[in-house]
Write an enzyme that holds these catalytic residues in place. Structure first.
Site, PDB file in Angstrom:
ATOM      1  N   THR A 306      47.081  37.947  54.371  1.00  0.00           N
ATOM      2  CA  THR A 306      45.800  37.430  53.881  1.00  0.00           C
ATOM      3  C   THR A 306      45.760  35.911  53.835  1.00  0.00           C
ATOM      4  O   THR A 306      44.795  35.290  54.302  1.00  0.00           O
ATOM      5  CB  THR A 306      45.504  37.991  52.477  1.00  0.00           C
ATOM      6  OG1 THR A 306      45.500  39.416  52.525  1.00  0.00           O
ATOM      7  CG2 THR A 306      44.155  37.508  51.976  1.00  0.00           C
ATOM      8  N   GLN A 336      41.379  42.782  54.853  1.00  0.00           N
ATOM      9  CA  GLN A 336      41.250  41.392  54.404  1.00  0.00           C
ATOM     10  C   GLN A 336      41.239  40.431  55.600  1.00  0.00           C
ATOM     11  O   GLN A 336      42.160  40.436  56.425  1.00  0.00           O
ATOM     12  CB  GLN A 336      42.394  41.009  53.467  1.00  0.00           C
ATOM     13  CG  GLN A 336      42.413  41.786  52.165  1.00  0.00           C
ATOM     14  CD  GLN A 336      43.324  42.991  52.202  1.00  0.00           C
ATOM     15  OE1 GLN A 336      43.488  43.611  53.245  1.00  0.00           O
ATOM     16  NE2 GLN A 336      43.910  43.327  51.061  1.00  0.00           N
ATOM     17  N   ASP A 359      37.324  39.869  51.437  1.00  0.00           N
ATOM     18  CA  ASP A 359      38.014  38.592  51.157  1.00  0.00           C
ATOM     19  C   ASP A 359      37.419  37.432  51.953  1.00  0.00           C
ATOM     20  O   ASP A 359      38.145  36.600  52.502  1.00  0.00           O
ATOM     21  CB  ASP A 359      39.513  38.700  51.448  1.00  0.00           C
ATOM     22  CG  ASP A 359      40.249  39.548  50.426  1.00  0.00           C
ATOM     23  OD1 ASP A 359      39.572  40.143  49.569  1.00  0.00           O
ATOM     24  OD2 ASP A 359      41.481  39.629  50.495  1.00  0.00           O
ATOM     25  N   ASP A 380      35.765  42.325  47.258  1.00  0.00           N
ATOM     26  CA  ASP A 380      36.408  41.117  46.706  1.00  0.00           C
ATOM     27  C   ASP A 380      36.048  39.875  47.521  1.00  0.00           C
ATOM     28  O   ASP A 380      36.913  39.049  47.824  1.00  0.00           O
ATOM     29  CB  ASP A 380      37.935  41.277  46.686  1.00  0.00           C
ATOM     30  CG  ASP A 380      38.396  42.533  45.972  1.00  0.00           C
ATOM     31  OD1 ASP A 380      37.664  43.008  45.090  1.00  0.00           O
ATOM     32  OD2 ASP A 380      39.486  43.040  46.299  1.00  0.00           O
ATOM     33  N   ARG A 448      35.944  42.724  39.737  1.00  0.00           N
ATOM     34  CA  ARG A 448      37.037  43.490  39.152  1.00  0.00           C
ATOM     35  C   ARG A 448      38.222  42.553  38.922  1.00  0.00           C
ATOM     36  O   ARG A 448      38.352  41.520  39.607  1.00  0.00           O
ATOM     37  CB  ARG A 448      37.436  44.667  40.043  1.00  0.00           C
ATOM     38  CG  ARG A 448      37.889  44.286  41.457  1.00  0.00           C
ATOM     39  CD  ARG A 448      38.330  45.520  42.224  1.00  0.00           C
ATOM     40  NE  ARG A 448      38.755  45.206  43.588  1.00  0.00           N
ATOM     41  CZ  ARG A 448      39.458  46.045  44.349  1.00  0.00           C
ATOM     42  NH1 ARG A 448      39.823  47.237  43.882  1.00  0.00           N
ATOM     43  NH2 ARG A 448      39.798  45.700  45.585  1.00  0.00           N
ATOM     44  N   TRP A 450      41.534  41.057  39.358  1.00  0.00           N
ATOM     45  CA  TRP A 450      42.681  41.019  40.266  1.00  0.00           C
ATOM     46  C   TRP A 450      43.974  40.775  39.489  1.00  0.00           C
ATOM     47  O   TRP A 450      45.011  41.357  39.792  1.00  0.00           O
ATOM     48  CB  TRP A 450      42.443  39.926  41.310  1.00  0.00           C
ATOM     49  CG  TRP A 450      43.508  39.818  42.350  1.00  0.00           C
ATOM     50  CD1 TRP A 450      44.373  40.798  42.769  1.00  0.00           C
ATOM     51  CD2 TRP A 450      43.814  38.669  43.139  1.00  0.00           C
ATOM     52  NE1 TRP A 450      45.195  40.323  43.760  1.00  0.00           N
ATOM     53  CE2 TRP A 450      44.874  39.023  44.003  1.00  0.00           C
ATOM     54  CE3 TRP A 450      43.294  37.378  43.197  1.00  0.00           C
ATOM     55  CZ2 TRP A 450      45.425  38.115  44.918  1.00  0.00           C
ATOM     56  CZ3 TRP A 450      43.835  36.480  44.109  1.00  0.00           C
ATOM     57  CH2 TRP A 450      44.887  36.846  44.959  1.00  0.00           C
TER      58      TRP A 450
END
Length: 544
Positions: A306, A336, A359, A380, A448, A450
């Site tokens: 990532t 990601q 991401d 995310d 959320r 992480w």
């Protein structure tokens, strides 16, 4: 041979053995008492004197044990902290060759890449701690805030490294070293939080058009379009500029520049991956518009990891990106895939489009400000552990893969003393055209947690109907639900109702403006002290 006790035991005249025995007993008793004072009472006095340094530490006894390694009885809190940080720099410098040696012993390219990322992050952290030492020495509120931001970034760097290594099962080779560095970063933040600062400065400076760290010249630049700016270098695919790729222009920019250096990128689609390293300070990249100048890449976690999957990464302090689209076209099937990663302190993203799926935007660390920008994604898609404020942005959830849920944010704060968090203010959180007709099939949440102390606030924004009534989603079971801080303040729109929101201990419906103030430009990123020089529009407080 004479002994230290001889003057007490020798008589020049007739010696009485009973008196001599009594004197000897007295001297021995006195010696033992002095021993106890020095070796038992003194450490206790030290602990009382310096216990305040560790009052905000998660493990105060461990913190005190670290402090005792370097403390002297006459040291004040600031001096103790500086000595601790000096030793910390030495420890990181010692860790670098250890990581490099392990990297050279590994043949797997992806694992080597993860270790290369760790070396880069360690190198950055050495500079950040060194800068923090200098800032602390100035003993002012603004420099204290700088040090807290930089040390927060150091902890984030170490955690990022550990996350990268864990994903490749390499943490066992480096875990001991990294765990020690992570612990010491947390202790440094706890000590800094306990050191008082002067009250002769005011960090909140009223309303303005940018944080204080943005100069008047930068303000003028950010009020202009690319073609109207007198740039230091021009990038054009047709050969009419100084370079044909942005990467070449960035590499040629001067290192550690103290004044603004502008690269103008003409209209076009540039397929490349660009890194603005820590040495490329005060760099501004400006294009012809978020739909005209496009930097595109397709790196992703399936083909690598990532952290380095970004199309554009910026680490150099004072970075400005304007009127450009940054995209990652890997697609949702590649999981990601980062479009933009920012770890540059006092950075500004103005009038930009950031496109990807999972991401999308890695707001990794340090203080960042986003204005009038367009961010799209699925899972995310705004994540990281920066101190970051979004104002007047469109935050757009896209249609995800089947069985996926959209998460607007995934904030990664790991320690309560980190000056980090995500603030979304005066923004529109909406559904993309492909999600809107099927939004009942794909749930979308505001975020959320992480990491354990995840912190996100959405305030004074428009929330469309695609936001699930519960608002927020758990990461894994009850992880972080008591330690996170999620808040909503004065939002509007069909998705803004809070009656059916989650009932977590860490979730807050904010009604008091004073509780919302820490998430403003003025306080979360100390914007009044640096955004003024950029000329980008901003609101420092809660009133437009």
């Amino acid at each position: 041979m004479a002994t230290p006790l001889q003057p007490f035991l020798t008589k020049t005249h007739k010696q009485n053995p009973i008196i001599g025995f009594n004197i000897l007993t007295f001297v021995v008793t006195l010696f033992v008492a002095l021993f106890l004072v020095v070796f038992l009472v003194a450490p206790y006095q030290f602990e009382i004197k310096h216990s305040n340094l560790c009052k905000t530490a998660q493990d105060s006894q461990l913190c005190l044990s670290y402090v005792s390694e370097i403390v002297t009885t006459e040291s004040d809190g600031v001096t103790v902290l500086k000595k601790f940080l000096v030793k910390y720099v030495h420890q990181m410098n010692n860790a670098i060759p250890v990581v490099r040696k392990i990297k050279n012993q590994i043949n797997d390219i992806r694992q080597q890449g993860a270790l290369t990322d760790c070396l880069e992050l360690l190198d950055q952290s050495v500079d950040l701690v060194s800068d923090s030492i200098a800032a602390i020495d100035k003993r002012s509120r603004s420099e204290h805030a700088n040090a807290q931001s930089w040390l927060s970034g150091v902890l984030t760097n170490h955690v990022t490294c550990l996350d990268e290594l864990t994903s490749f099962s390499l943490s066992t080779k480096n875990g001991t070293v990294l765990d020690e560095l992570i612990t010491r970063a947390k202790v440094a933040l706890a000590m800094l939080a306990s050191v008082t600062t002067p009250n002769d400065e005011v960090l909140r400076q009223g309303l303005g058009k940018m944080p204080y760290w943005v100069s008047s010249r930068d303000r003028k630049l950010m009020e202009s379009s690319g073609k109207d700016i007198i740039a230091n270098r021009v990038v054009a695919q047709d050969g009419t500029g100084d370079y044909q790729t942005l990467a070449e222009a960035v590499a040629a920019a001067p290192d550690k520049n103290k004044t603004r250096y502008v690269i103008y990128v003409k209209m076009g689609i540039y397929k490349e991956n660009v890194v603005v390293t820590k040495k490329k300070m005060n760099l501004m990249i400006v294009g012809d518009g978020m739909n005209a100048t496009i930097i595109t890449g397709s790196l992703n976690v399936v083909d690598g990891s990532t952290f380095p999957s970004n199309t554009l990464a910026a680490v150099g302090q004072g970075f400005i990106l304007q009127d450009i689209c940054i995209q990652n076209t890997a697609g949702p099937e590649k999981d990601q895939a980062v479009a933009l990663r920012v770890g540059a302190d006092m950075s500004v993203i103005n009038r930009c489009r950031i496109d990807a799926y999972q991401d999308t935007l890695y707001a990794h660390s340090q203080r960042q400000f986003y204005r009038d920008s367009y961010v799209t994604g699925t899972v995310d898609f705004i994540f990281g552990n920066a101190a970051v404020v979004f104002q007047k942005c469109q935050i757009v959830a896209r249609k995800p893969n089947k069985r996926q849920k959209n998460m607007v944010t995934a904030q990664g704060r790991t320690d309560p003393n980190q000056a980090t968090g995500t603030s979304i203010q005066f923004c529109d959180i909406i559904a993309s055209p492909d999600l809107e007709p099927v939004m009942n099939e794909y749930k979308t949440y505001l975020g959320r947690p992480w990491k354990k102390h995840s912190r996100t606030v959405v305030m004074q924004s428009y929330l469309d109907g695609h936001i699930d009534p519960s608002g927020w989603f758990e990461w894994r079971g009850d992880f972080a639900l008591k330690t996170l801080y999620y808040g909503e303040f004065m939002n509007n729109g069909p998705g803004a109702g809070t009656s059916k929101r989650v009932k977590w201990p860490g979730y807050h419906v904010i009604t008091d403006p004073n509780e919302a103030m820490p998430f403003t430009v003025a306080e979360l990123i100390q914007g009044g002290s640096w955004l003024n020089s950029t000329s980008v529009a901003y609101v420092e407080g809660l009133v437009e």
